[in-house]
Write a protein that holds these residues in place. Sequence first.
Motif, PDB file in Angstrom:
ATOM      1  N   THR A 135      25.623  46.311  32.264  1.00  0.00           N
ATOM      2  CA  THR A 135      26.819  46.908  33.431  1.00  0.00           C
ATOM      3  C   THR A 135      27.730  45.865  34.046  1.00  0.00           C
ATOM      4  O   THR A 135      28.605  45.710  34.325  1.00  0.00           O
ATOM      5  CB  THR A 135      26.041  47.691  34.418  1.00  0.00           C
ATOM      6  OG1 THR A 135      25.355  48.800  33.353  1.00  0.00           O
ATOM      7  CG2 THR A 135      26.911  48.576  35.119  1.00  0.00           C
ATOM      8  N   ILE A 136      26.502  44.507  34.290  1.00  0.00           N
ATOM      9  CA  ILE A 136      27.209  43.528  35.201  1.00  0.00           C
ATOM     10  C   ILE A 136      28.243  42.869  34.409  1.00  0.00           C
ATOM     11  O   ILE A 136      29.397  42.574  34.928  1.00  0.00           O
ATOM     12  CB  ILE A 136      26.111  42.366  35.520  1.00  0.00           C
ATOM     13  CG1 ILE A 136      24.873  43.006  36.002  1.00  0.00           C
ATOM     14  CG2 ILE A 136      26.720  41.257  35.953  1.00  0.00           C
ATOM     15  CD1 ILE A 136      24.995  43.016  37.768  1.00  0.00           C
ATOM     16  N   GLY A 137      28.148  42.733  33.232  1.00  0.00           N
ATOM     17  CA  GLY A 137      29.093  42.362  32.067  1.00  0.00           C
ATOM     18  C   GLY A 137      30.347  43.156  32.048  1.00  0.00           C
ATOM     19  O   GLY A 137      31.449  42.737  32.138  1.00  0.00           O
ATOM     20  N   PHE A 138      30.091  44.527  31.977  1.00  0.00           N
ATOM     21  CA  PHE A 138      31.305  45.409  32.056  1.00  0.00           C
ATOM     22  C   PHE A 138      32.194  45.052  33.218  1.00  0.00           C
ATOM     23  O   PHE A 138      33.292  44.918  33.186  1.00  0.00           O
ATOM     24  CB  PHE A 138      30.610  46.764  31.915  1.00  0.00           C
ATOM     25  CG  PHE A 138      30.153  47.484  30.668  1.00  0.00           C
ATOM     26  CD1 PHE A 138      29.837  46.514  29.886  1.00  0.00           C
ATOM     27  CD2 PHE A 138      29.375  48.605  30.951  1.00  0.00           C
ATOM     28  CE1 PHE A 138      29.128  47.240  28.627  1.00  0.00           C
ATOM     29  CE2 PHE A 138      28.675  49.265  29.832  1.00  0.00           C
ATOM     30  CZ  PHE A 138      28.460  48.294  28.749  1.00  0.00           C
ATOM     31  N   PHE A 139      31.565  44.917  34.509  1.00  0.00           N
ATOM     32  CA  PHE A 139      32.271  44.956  35.681  1.00  0.00           C
ATOM     33  C   PHE A 139      33.094  43.463  35.813  1.00  0.00           C
ATOM     34  O   PHE A 139      34.094  43.425  36.319  1.00  0.00           O
ATOM     35  CB  PHE A 139      31.601  45.649  36.846  1.00  0.00           C
ATOM     36  CG  PHE A 139      31.721  46.981  36.813  1.00  0.00           C
ATOM     37  CD1 PHE A 139      32.632  47.506  37.746  1.00  0.00           C
ATOM     38  CD2 PHE A 139      30.637  47.548  36.321  1.00  0.00           C
ATOM     39  CE1 PHE A 139      32.627  48.904  37.784  1.00  0.00           C
ATOM     40  CE2 PHE A 139      30.583  49.114  36.333  1.00  0.00           C
ATOM     41  CZ  PHE A 139      31.677  49.796  37.010  1.00  0.00           C
ATOM     42  N   LEU A 140      32.226  42.347  35.380  1.00  0.00           N
ATOM     43  CA  LEU A 140      32.742  41.127  35.433  1.00  0.00           C
ATOM     44  C   LEU A 140      33.897  41.237  34.505  1.00  0.00           C
ATOM     45  O   LEU A 140      34.943  40.611  34.747  1.00  0.00           O
ATOM     46  CB  LEU A 140      31.725  40.152  35.239  1.00  0.00           C
ATOM     47  CG  LEU A 140      30.686  39.726  36.191  1.00  0.00           C
ATOM     48  CD1 LEU A 140      29.955  38.672  35.687  1.00  0.00           C
ATOM     49  CD2 LEU A 140      31.464  39.075  37.315  1.00  0.00           C
ATOM     50  N   GLY A 141      33.792  41.525  33.449  1.00  0.00           N
ATOM     51  CA  GLY A 141      34.869  41.516  32.427  1.00  0.00           C
ATOM     52  C   GLY A 141      36.098  42.275  32.821  1.00  0.00           C
ATOM     53  O   GLY A 141      37.313  41.875  32.985  1.00  0.00           O
ATOM     54  N   GLY A 142      35.975  43.534  33.377  1.00  0.00           N
ATOM     55  CA  GLY A 142      36.747  44.390  33.887  1.00  0.00           C
ATOM     56  C   GLY A 142      37.435  43.992  34.930  1.00  0.00           C
ATOM     57  O   GLY A 142      38.895  43.895  35.043  1.00  0.00           O
ATOM     58  N   LEU A 143      36.798  43.449  35.863  1.00  0.00           N
ATOM     59  CA  LEU A 143      37.408  42.871  37.253  1.00  0.00           C
ATOM     60  C   LEU A 143      38.397  41.789  36.795  1.00  0.00           C
ATOM     61  O   LEU A 143      39.511  41.587  37.530  1.00  0.00           O
ATOM     62  CB  LEU A 143      36.345  42.381  38.149  1.00  0.00           C
ATOM     63  CG  LEU A 143      35.429  43.507  39.075  1.00  0.00           C
ATOM     64  CD1 LEU A 143      34.386  42.817  39.769  1.00  0.00           C
ATOM     65  CD2 LEU A 143      36.595  43.746  40.057  1.00  0.00           C
ATOM     66  N   THR A 144      37.842  40.942  36.007  1.00  0.00           N
ATOM     67  CA  THR A 144      38.650  39.817  35.727  1.00  0.00           C
ATOM     68  C   THR A 144      39.882  40.101  35.276  1.00  0.00           C
ATOM     69  O   THR A 144      41.039  39.602  35.516  1.00  0.00           O
ATOM     70  CB  THR A 144      38.110  38.759  35.060  1.00  0.00           C
ATOM     71  OG1 THR A 144      36.693  38.633  35.367  1.00  0.00           O
ATOM     72  CG2 THR A 144      38.728  37.623  34.678  1.00  0.00           C
ATOM     73  N   VAL A 145      40.019  40.806  34.064  1.00  0.00           N
ATOM     74  CA  VAL A 145      41.437  41.193  33.530  1.00  0.00           C
ATOM     75  C   VAL A 145      42.216  42.207  34.316  1.00  0.00           C
ATOM     76  O   VAL A 145      43.200  41.666  34.286  1.00  0.00           O
ATOM     77  CB  VAL A 145      40.734  42.313  32.451  1.00  0.00           C
ATOM     78  CG1 VAL A 145      41.873  42.808  31.473  1.00  0.00           C
ATOM     79  CG2 VAL A 145      40.355  41.181  31.037  1.00  0.00           C
ATOM     80  N   SER A 146      41.579  42.940  35.116  1.00  0.00           N
ATOM     81  CA  SER A 146      42.405  43.983  35.764  1.00  0.00           C
ATOM     82  C   SER A 146      43.018  43.303  37.063  1.00  0.00           C
ATOM     83  O   SER A 146      44.252  43.580  37.515  1.00  0.00           O
ATOM     84  CB  SER A 146      41.633  45.153  36.207  1.00  0.00           C
ATOM     85  OG  SER A 146      42.289  45.932  37.003  1.00  0.00           O
ATOM     86  N   GLN A 147      42.186  42.368  37.622  1.00  0.00           N
ATOM     87  CA  GLN A 147      43.022  41.570  38.627  1.00  0.00           C
ATOM     88  C   GLN A 147      43.872  40.310  38.287  1.00  0.00           C
ATOM     89  O   GLN A 147      44.676  40.196  39.015  1.00  0.00           O
ATOM     90  CB  GLN A 147      41.552  40.886  39.708  1.00  0.00           C
ATOM     91  CG  GLN A 147      40.710  41.864  39.965  1.00  0.00           C
ATOM     92  CD  GLN A 147      40.772  42.272  41.531  1.00  0.00           C
ATOM     93  OE1 GLN A 147      41.668  41.734  42.210  1.00  0.00           O
ATOM     94  NE2 GLN A 147      39.871  42.660  42.034  1.00  0.00           N
TER      95      GLN A 147
END
Lengths: 154, 137
Positions: A135-147
């Motif tokens: 879950t930490i991975g999901f959010f780190l990956g998503g945050l980076t790409v989205s931002q």
Amino acid sequence: MEAPLLPWYIAGPLLGLFVPVFIILSGKQLGISSSFRLLVAAVAGKRIEYFNYNYRNDLWQAYLVIGLILASVVHFQFLNVSAALSPAPYSEVNPLLFLFGGALIGFGSRYANGCTAGHCIMGNAQFSLASFVATIGFFLGGLTVSQFLIPLIF
Amino acid sequence: MKALLFITLGFLFASILIYAEAFHWQRIQEMFHFKSFHMFGLLFSAIGTAALGLLLIKRLNIKNVKGESIELKKKPMAFYSNFFGGLIFGAGWGISGACAAPLFILIGFNWKIGLIGVLGALLGAFLYGFVKPKLRH
């Protein structure tokens, strides 16, 4: 963006309740991305070890997917739920970019051994360390790409 | 009969995600920009409710419909693959605004985008199976 059709404090507990109900009714643990493996195994055959397993025992995953698709067709094509939604910029999305996004989801969920359903909801509800890390991975990956990546594209 | 059960369960699961708009590109972008509490509230309350339900199953020794006692399996811990697979999955979530179930849900919403997304996911899963022996887990 406007308020969602169903607020989180109703939809969230419903989703959560779905987990034990699913186990009691079906005897299986909730997960969606395992269906990717099953669908590829049904087509690609046994030459690759990862797909060389008795997928017929897991056919329930395919039925689950049929249910997902059926619900989306009923709600969007017949009940016209999409009229109540803000228009999504899917039309502006480059199909190749979307294909790439889908490929990352397929690759990542199989590498991580689960997705938002299996890890984030089901796994975290079991206090599974693997699911917490994923879950930490999901959010780190998503945050980076989205931002940082999405603003470059739109 | 078994097929009907899982189709119904899939239908219910997708219906919740549809009315909560969790399949929607905009909701996912909002979440990753911390602009709305909706998705966080949804996920946290779902995890909390599910945890409570699983705890009750354990404590009260609730049986499944076949009368068997329920034994929950935990996914095995493998830091490298959980974390880096998670990062890759998250990147896909951010790009497409959909995770696994929503990719299928998009088929009814916008069938071209939905089918492209699912095709991508299957290609990605195939690629994973292909390179799996070379990957650290």
